[in-house]
Design a protein around this motif. Structure first.
Motif, PDB file in Angstrom:
ATOM      1  N   GLN A 170      46.203  47.696  42.485  1.00 33.36           N
ATOM      2  CA  GLN A 170      46.776  46.376  42.199  1.00 33.36           C
ATOM      3  C   GLN A 170      45.934  45.648  41.147  1.00 33.36           C
ATOM      4  N   ARG A 171      44.615  45.716  41.273  1.00 32.87           N
ATOM      5  CA  ARG A 171      43.725  45.091  40.282  1.00 32.87           C
ATOM      6  C   ARG A 171      43.854  45.785  38.926  1.00 32.87           C
ATOM      7  N   GLU A 172      43.930  47.102  38.944  1.00 34.49           N
ATOM      8  CA  GLU A 172      44.119  47.860  37.700  1.00 34.49           C
ATOM      9  C   GLU A 172      45.400  47.423  36.998  1.00 34.49           C
ATOM     10  N   ALA A 173      46.461  47.277  37.764  1.00 36.48           N
ATOM     11  CA  ALA A 173      47.746  46.857  37.199  1.00 36.48           C
ATOM     12  C   ALA A 173      47.644  45.448  36.627  1.00 36.48           C
ATOM     13  N   LEU A 174      46.946  44.561  37.308  1.00 42.50           N
ATOM     14  CA  LEU A 174      46.747  43.214  36.791  1.00 42.50           C
ATOM     15  C   LEU A 174      45.983  43.261  35.469  1.00 42.50           C
ATOM     16  N   GLY A 175      44.950  44.074  35.394  1.00 43.73           N
ATOM     17  CA  GLY A 175      44.191  44.231  34.159  1.00 43.73           C
ATOM     18  C   GLY A 175      45.068  44.714  33.012  1.00 43.73           C
ATOM     19  N   ARG A 176      45.936  45.687  33.284  1.00 46.10           N
ATOM     20  CA  ARG A 176      46.850  46.193  32.249  1.00 46.10           C
ATOM     21  C   ARG A 176      47.828  45.114  31.794  1.00 46.10           C
ATOM     22  N   ASN A 214      36.122  49.310  25.907  1.00 45.86           N
ATOM     23  CA  ASN A 214      37.379  49.480  26.627  1.00 45.86           C
ATOM     24  C   ASN A 214      38.190  48.200  26.476  1.00 45.86           C
ATOM     25  N   VAL A 215      39.427  48.306  26.038  1.00 49.24           N
ATOM     26  CA  VAL A 215      40.278  47.126  25.884  1.00 49.24           C
ATOM     27  C   VAL A 215      40.701  46.578  27.247  1.00 49.24           C
ATOM     28  N   ARG A 216      40.714  47.434  28.240  1.00 43.94           N
ATOM     29  CA  ARG A 216      41.028  46.988  29.601  1.00 43.94           C
ATOM     30  C   ARG A 216      39.763  46.413  30.246  1.00 43.94           C
ATOM     31  N   PRO A 217      39.893  45.549  31.230  1.00 52.65           N
ATOM     32  CA  PRO A 217      38.711  44.915  31.815  1.00 52.65           C
ATOM     33  C   PRO A 217      37.891  45.809  32.744  1.00 52.65           C
ATOM     34  N   THR A 218      38.302  47.053  32.936  1.00 51.39           N
ATOM     35  CA  THR A 218      37.564  47.953  33.824  1.00 51.39           C
ATOM     36  C   THR A 218      36.477  48.698  33.050  1.00 51.39           C
ATOM     37  N   ASP A 270      37.095  37.136  33.895  1.00 54.90           N
ATOM     38  CA  ASP A 270      36.733  36.999  35.315  1.00 54.90           C
ATOM     39  C   ASP A 270      36.831  38.350  36.021  1.00 54.90           C
ATOM     40  N   LEU A 271      37.940  39.043  35.808  1.00 53.62           N
ATOM     41  CA  LEU A 271      38.097  40.374  36.412  1.00 53.62           C
ATOM     42  C   LEU A 271      37.005  41.313  35.931  1.00 53.62           C
ATOM     43  N   GLU A 272      36.812  41.325  34.616  1.00 57.49           N
ATOM     44  CA  GLU A 272      35.820  42.226  34.030  1.00 57.49           C
ATOM     45  C   GLU A 272      34.429  41.941  34.591  1.00 57.49           C
TER      46      GLU A 272
END
Length: 155
Positions: free
Chosen positions: A4-10, A64-68, A127-129
């Motif tokens: 769910q968090r991964e999807a939010l990041g995307r 990484n362009v994504r926050p992960t 914040d997520l990152e």
């Protein structure tokens, strides 16, 4: 890290690029006609320089362009990362300000609203990152205390 968090990041990344495209489209007429003020051009140049500096300070394969965080990624503390935790986001926000200033007057309020939306997206994304970076890097909390999110000494 949950799916769910991964999807939010995307979704935040997609929204970021949609807003950037909107800003560029709305500001392009002013820049292409040569009507954009010198300050808008200067901000655009500063944005490009900060973006390139950030990329060169980062290690190959670390960005990484994504926050992960990527597996095996290291915490970069050199270059602009010495003062700013998210210099690429800062670069994007500076380019957005250039768009606001460079847009033709009738479009400027809409461009300003798009910039504020971009700021909100990047704030949420950072914040997520930061949560994920703190879980990934044991020394992230100390790094966070020593730096600012987007603007050295201010924000």
């Amino acid at each position: 890290m949950s799916a769910q968090r991964e999807a939010l990041g995307r979704r935040l990344v997609v929204l970021q690029f949609v807003l950037l495209a909107l800003l560029a489209a709305l500001a392009a007429p002013g820049f292409l006609r040569g009507a954009a003020p010198a300050l808008a051009w200067a901000l655009l140049a500063a944005s490009a320089l900060l973006g390139v500096w950030s990329l060169t300070a980062n290690r190959p394969g670390n960005f990484n362009v994504r926050p992960t965080p990527k597996p095996g990624a290291v915490l970069v503390r050199s270059g602009p990362y010495r003062w700013i935790r998210h210099p690429m986001y800062s670069s994007v926000l500076i380019a957005g300000l250039a768009a606001v200033l460079g847009a033709p007057w009738p479009l400027r309020p809409g461009v300003g609203a798009a910039w504020l939306a971009l700021l909100a997206v990047l704030w949420l994304k950072s914040d997520l990152e930061e949560r994920w970076m703190a879980a990934h890097h044991s020394d992230y909390a100390a790094y966070r205390r020593q730096t600012r999110r987007f603007v050295p000494g201010l924000l």
